[in-house]
Design a protein around this motif. Structure first.
Motif, short mmCIF file in Angstrom:
data_model
loop_
_atom_site.label_atom_id
_atom_site.label_comp_id
_atom_site.label_asym_id
_atom_site.label_seq_id
_atom_site.Cartn_x
_atom_site.Cartn_y
_atom_site.Cartn_z
N UNK A 386 -24.53 70.74 -14.74
CA UNK A 386 -25.55 70.10 -13.92
C UNK A 386 -26.76 71.01 -13.81
N UNK A 387 -27.94 70.41 -13.68
CA UNK A 387 -29.17 71.16 -13.50
C UNK A 387 -29.87 70.70 -12.23
N UNK A 388 -30.51 71.66 -11.53
CA UNK A 388 -31.16 71.38 -10.25
C UNK A 388 -32.64 71.75 -10.38
N UNK A 389 -33.49 70.76 -10.16
CA UNK A 389 -34.93 71.01 -10.28
C UNK A 389 -35.48 71.69 -9.04
N UNK A 390 -35.13 71.19 -7.85
CA UNK A 390 -35.57 71.79 -6.60
C UNK A 390 -34.37 71.93 -5.67
N UNK A 391 -34.23 73.10 -5.06
CA UNK A 391 -33.17 73.35 -4.08
C UNK A 391 -33.81 73.88 -2.81
N UNK A 392 -33.46 73.25 -1.69
CA UNK A 392 -33.90 73.74 -0.39
C UNK A 392 -32.65 74.02 0.46
N UNK A 393 -32.44 75.27 0.77
CA UNK A 393 -31.27 75.69 1.53
C UNK A 393 -31.70 76.13 2.92
N UNK A 394 -31.06 75.55 3.94
CA UNK A 394 -31.33 75.94 5.33
C UNK A 394 -30.06 76.52 5.93
N UNK A 395 -30.18 77.71 6.48
CA UNK A 395 -29.10 78.32 7.24
C UNK A 395 -29.51 78.25 8.71
N UNK A 396 -28.84 77.42 9.47
CA UNK A 396 -29.18 77.20 10.88
C UNK A 396 -28.28 78.09 11.73
N UNK A 397 -28.86 79.11 12.31
CA UNK A 397 -28.12 80.10 13.10
C UNK A 397 -28.11 79.70 14.56
N UNK A 398 -27.29 80.34 15.38
CA UNK A 398 -27.24 80.01 16.81
C UNK A 398 -28.58 80.27 17.49
N UNK A 399 -28.81 79.58 18.58
CA UNK A 399 -30.04 79.76 19.35
C UNK A 399 -30.09 81.17 19.91
N UNK A 400 -31.20 81.84 19.68
CA UNK A 400 -31.36 83.21 20.16
C UNK A 400 -31.12 84.25 19.10
N UNK A 401 -30.69 83.85 17.88
CA UNK A 401 -30.51 84.81 16.79
C UNK A 401 -31.87 85.36 16.37
N UNK A 402 -31.93 86.65 16.10
CA UNK A 402 -33.19 87.29 15.74
C UNK A 402 -32.94 88.37 14.70
N UNK A 403 -34.05 88.96 14.21
CA UNK A 403 -33.99 90.01 13.20
C UNK A 403 -33.18 89.54 11.98
N UNK A 404 -33.55 88.38 11.45
CA UNK A 404 -32.81 87.75 10.35
C UNK A 404 -33.25 88.36 9.02
N UNK A 405 -32.28 88.77 8.21
CA UNK A 405 -32.52 89.28 6.86
C UNK A 405 -31.50 88.63 5.94
N UNK A 406 -31.81 88.64 4.64
CA UNK A 406 -30.89 88.02 3.69
C UNK A 406 -30.93 88.74 2.35
N UNK A 407 -29.88 88.53 1.56
CA UNK A 407 -29.79 89.05 0.19
C UNK A 407 -29.12 88.00 -0.67
N UNK A 408 -29.63 87.81 -1.88
CA UNK A 408 -29.01 86.90 -2.83
C UNK A 408 -29.47 87.25 -4.24
N UNK A 409 -28.64 86.95 -5.21
CA UNK A 409 -28.98 87.19 -6.61
C UNK A 409 -29.59 85.96 -7.26
N UNK A 410 -29.84 84.90 -6.49
CA UNK A 410 -30.47 83.70 -7.02
C UNK A 410 -31.99 83.86 -6.95
N UNK A 411 -32.71 83.61 -8.05
CA UNK A 411 -34.17 83.73 -8.01
C UNK A 411 -34.79 82.65 -7.11
N UNK A 412 -35.65 83.07 -6.19
CA UNK A 412 -36.23 82.17 -5.19
C UNK A 412 -37.72 82.02 -5.40
N UNK A 413 -38.26 80.94 -4.83
CA UNK A 413 -39.71 80.72 -4.88
C UNK A 413 -40.35 80.94 -3.52
N UNK A 414 -39.62 80.75 -2.42
CA UNK A 414 -40.22 80.94 -1.10
C UNK A 414 -39.13 81.13 -0.07
N UNK A 415 -39.53 81.64 1.10
CA UNK A 415 -38.63 81.83 2.23
C UNK A 415 -39.41 81.58 3.51
#
Length: 491
Positions: A386-415
Motif C-alpha cells: 500500500x502507498x500513502x500520499x498524505x498522512x496526518x497523525x494526531x497524538x491527543x495527550x491528557x489535558x495539562x500535558x506540557x513540554x511535548x517532544x517526539x522522535x521518529x524515523x519517519x520523514x515528516x513535512x510538518x509538526x
C-alpha cells in the motif's frame, strides 16, 4: 473514541530515554536548501561500482542503489548529491541513505536541494556522518519508492482478464558523478513480461533473463547524467492500493488507563478499470476457485497484541463483514468492504480499537515526565503493498500535558502542537500533529516516541471539574426545591 482499559501487551522501551533526549530525529521533506541557479554538484566523488535494484513485486516500485564512492578531491568531503527529475521529486518517498558496511552509524542526513525551479533535474543532498578522506571509499545504501508510478496497459480490462503494468526507468542509473562500472537488476512478480526494451552494448546484449529477474549490464564507464530509457510491461494480477489521505488519531487517557486508536482512510484502487459493468453473478461464481483479481476483496490489520474492542464503519454505517481474533500471541482484524473495490473505484472508511495504556506508556523515574511509545503507522498489511500520499497523525495527550517532544524515523513535512477540546475539558487537551507525504507500507510499525510532563495538579483537574459540576447541580437542585412556589389565600 471509546475508552476501555482492557488487554495485555508487551512493548520494549529499551531505547526510549535515549531517543527522547534527542528530540525530533527527522528532517522535514518540505524544507529545502536554496542554492544559486548556476549550481552544479562539485565533482568530488566518483562511483567505483554501482548496483541498481528495481523491485516491481508490489503495487509501487521500490528502488535500491548500492554504490561504492571514492573521494577524488584533495580535501575531505561529506556532501554527496543524488539527481532526480522534477516529476520524480513530486512522487518520491521514504528516501534513506546509510553506510552498508557500518549500519551502527544509522541514517545519514538527507535534504532536498532547490536551485533552479525551471530545471528538470533536482537533487537530494546526502551529508555523510564523517567527512571522507581523499582516496578513501565508502559503500552507500540508498533506498526509496515512487508513488503512482505504475500504469495499467490497457487501461480497461474485463472482470476476469489479467492486468499488465508499464514502468519506465533508465538502464544507466542517473548520477551526478562518473560511474566506472554498474548494472541494473529488475525483479518482476512473475516471468510473464511480454514487452521490454533491449539495450545493446555492454558485455552482452541486455537484459539477461533469469526467471523473474532481468539484468541490464554490466556497463563500463558512464558519464555524468547519462540515461538509457527502458520501458517494461509485465503482468500484475493484484490491486494497486493508493491511500490519498490517512488521518490517524491516538488518544491517551491516564484516568481511563486506555489508549484509543482511530484511522480514517480515503482509499482508491489505481488498477485497470472495468471494460463493462460489474457483474455480481460472475463475481460470485469466481469465488469458488478464488482466482487472482485486481479488486480489493479484504483488508487485514495485524494489530498489537492486547488490542480489543475494534469497530469498522464506512460512509453508510457499520460494516458487519469482519473477523477479529485476539489472544496472547496475536490480534488480527480482517474486514471486507461492502463491495469488491475494482480499478478506478474508491472506498472511504474508518477503523478503530482500544488498548491498555500500560503497555505503551511508562513514567520516568524522576520528575513528572512520561514516555509514550506507539507505532507511527499501522493499517492494513497486504501482499501487494500500500502507498500513502498524505498522512496526518494526531497524538491527543491528557489535558495539562506540557513540554511535548517526539522522535521518529519517519520523514515528516510538518509538526504542530495545539489544543483539542472535548467534553468536560477546561482549557483543552494537548495535541501533537505530525504530517508526512509519500509513505509506503514498508514504514509500518516504525516507532513514534513522545515525551511530555504531566503534573499531579493537571491530573486532578478533571475529577475536580466533575466534582464541582455535580456539586453545583445538586446545590442548584436543592436551592430550586427549597423555593416555596405555593399559592396561599389571604386570611
Amino acid at each position: 473514541m471509546r475508552l476501555l482499559a482492557i488487554g495485555a501487551a508487551v512493548l520494549s522501551f529499551a531505547s526510549t530515554t535515549l531517543c527522547a533526549e534527542k528530540g525530533n530525529l527527522t528532517k522535514p521533506l518540505a524544507s529545502r536548501l536554496i542554492l544559486p541557479s548556476t549550481f552544479k554538484p562539485p565533482q568530488n566523488f566518483k562511483n567505483v561500482n554501482l548496483v541498481h535494484i528495481i523491485n516491481l513485486e508490489k503495487s509501487y516500485p521500490k528502488e535500491q542503489i548500492n554504490v561504492v564512492i571514492e573521494n577524488i578531491a584533495g580535501t575531505p568531503q561529506d556532501e554527496y548529491f543524488i539527481p532526480f527529475t522534477s516529476q520524480q521529486m513530486a512522487t518520491i518517498g521514504g528516501l534513506e541513505v546509510k553506510d552498508k558496511k557500518n549500519l551502527d552509524r544509522g541514517l545519514f542526513e538527507v535534504r532536498a536541494v532547490e536551485f533552479d525551479p525551471e530545471s528538470d533535474t533536482q537533487f537530494y543532498r546526502v551529508r555523510l556522518a564523517q567527512p571522507l578522506a581523499p582516496k578513501a571509499q565508502i559503500t552507500l545504501g540508498i533506498t526509496y519508492s515512487y508513488l503512482s508510478a505504475l500504469h495499467p496497459l490497457p487501461k480497461h480490462i474485463g472482470q476476469q482478464e489479467s492486468q499488465f503494468l508499464v514502468y519506465e526507468f533508465s538502464a544507466y542509473c542517473p548520477s551526478a558523478y562518473v560511474t566506472l562500472k554498474q548494472k541494473t537488476e529488475v525483479k518482476f512478480p512473475s516471468g510473464n513480461v511480454p514487452e521490454y526494451t533491449i539495450v545493446p552494448g555492454g558485455e552482452v546484449e541486455s537484459p539477461v533473463k533469469a526467471g523473474s529477474k532481468f539484468t541490464y549490464g554490466s556497463f563500463g564507464e558512464v558519464p555524468v547524467g547519462a540515461v538509457e530509457p527502458v520501458k517494461v510491461r509485465y503482468e500484475f494480477t493484484k490491486p494497486l492500493i493508493h491511500v490519498s489521505r490517512l488521518e490517524r488519531d491516538i488518544e491517551v487517557s491516564h484516568w481511563g488507563g486506555n489508549v484509543a486508536f482511530e484511522e480514517r482512510y480515503t482509499l482508491h484502487n489505481h488498477a485497470a478499470n472495468l471494460t463493462n459493468q460489474f457483474s455480481r453473478v460472475q463475481w460470485a461464481a469466481q469465488q469458488y476457485y478464488n482466482p487472482s483479481s485486481t479488486a480489493i476483496k479484504e483488508l487485514k490489520f495485524p494489530l498489537k497484541v492486547g488490542s480489543l474492542d475494534p469497530y469498522f464503519t464506512d460512509v453508510i454505517g457499520n460494516v458487519s463483514t469482519s473477523r477479529f481474533r485476539s489472544n496472547k500471541r496475536e490480534a488480527n482484524l480482517e474486514i471486507k468492504p461492502r463491495y469488491p473495490v475494482f480499478g478506478g473505484w474508491n472506498y472511504p472508511f474508518r477503523v478503530g480499537w482500544n488498548a491498555d495504556l500500560k503497555k505503551f506508556l511508562r513514567k520516568l523515574s524522576t520528575g513528572q515526565g512520561y514516555v509514550l511509545n506507539v507505532p507511527f503507522l499501522e493499517g492494513p498489511k497486504q501482499p501487494e503493498g500500500m502507498e500513502y500520499e498524505h498522512i496526518e497523525l494526531r497524538v491527543i495527550l491528557p489535558e495539562g500535558a506540557k513540554n511535548v517532544k517526539y522522535s521518529t524515523a519517519v520523514p515528516l513535512t510538518s509538526e504542530a502542537i495545539s489544543l483539542h477540546r472535548t467534553f468536560m475539558d477546561t482549557t483543552g487537551r494537548t495535541a501533537l500533529t505530525l504530517k508526512a507525504i509519500n509513505i509506503v507500507d514498508d514504514f509500518r510499525d516504525r516507532e513514534l516516541i513522545v515525551t511530555y510532563d504531566y503534573p499531579l495538579l493537571a491530573g486532578l483537574r478533571k475529577p475536580l471539574v466533575i466534582f464541582v459540576t455535580v456539586f453545583g447541580l445538586f446545590a442548584a437542585a436543592w436551592a430550586i426545591g427549597s423555593i416555596n412556589v405555593g399559592i396561599k389565600g389571604k386570611k
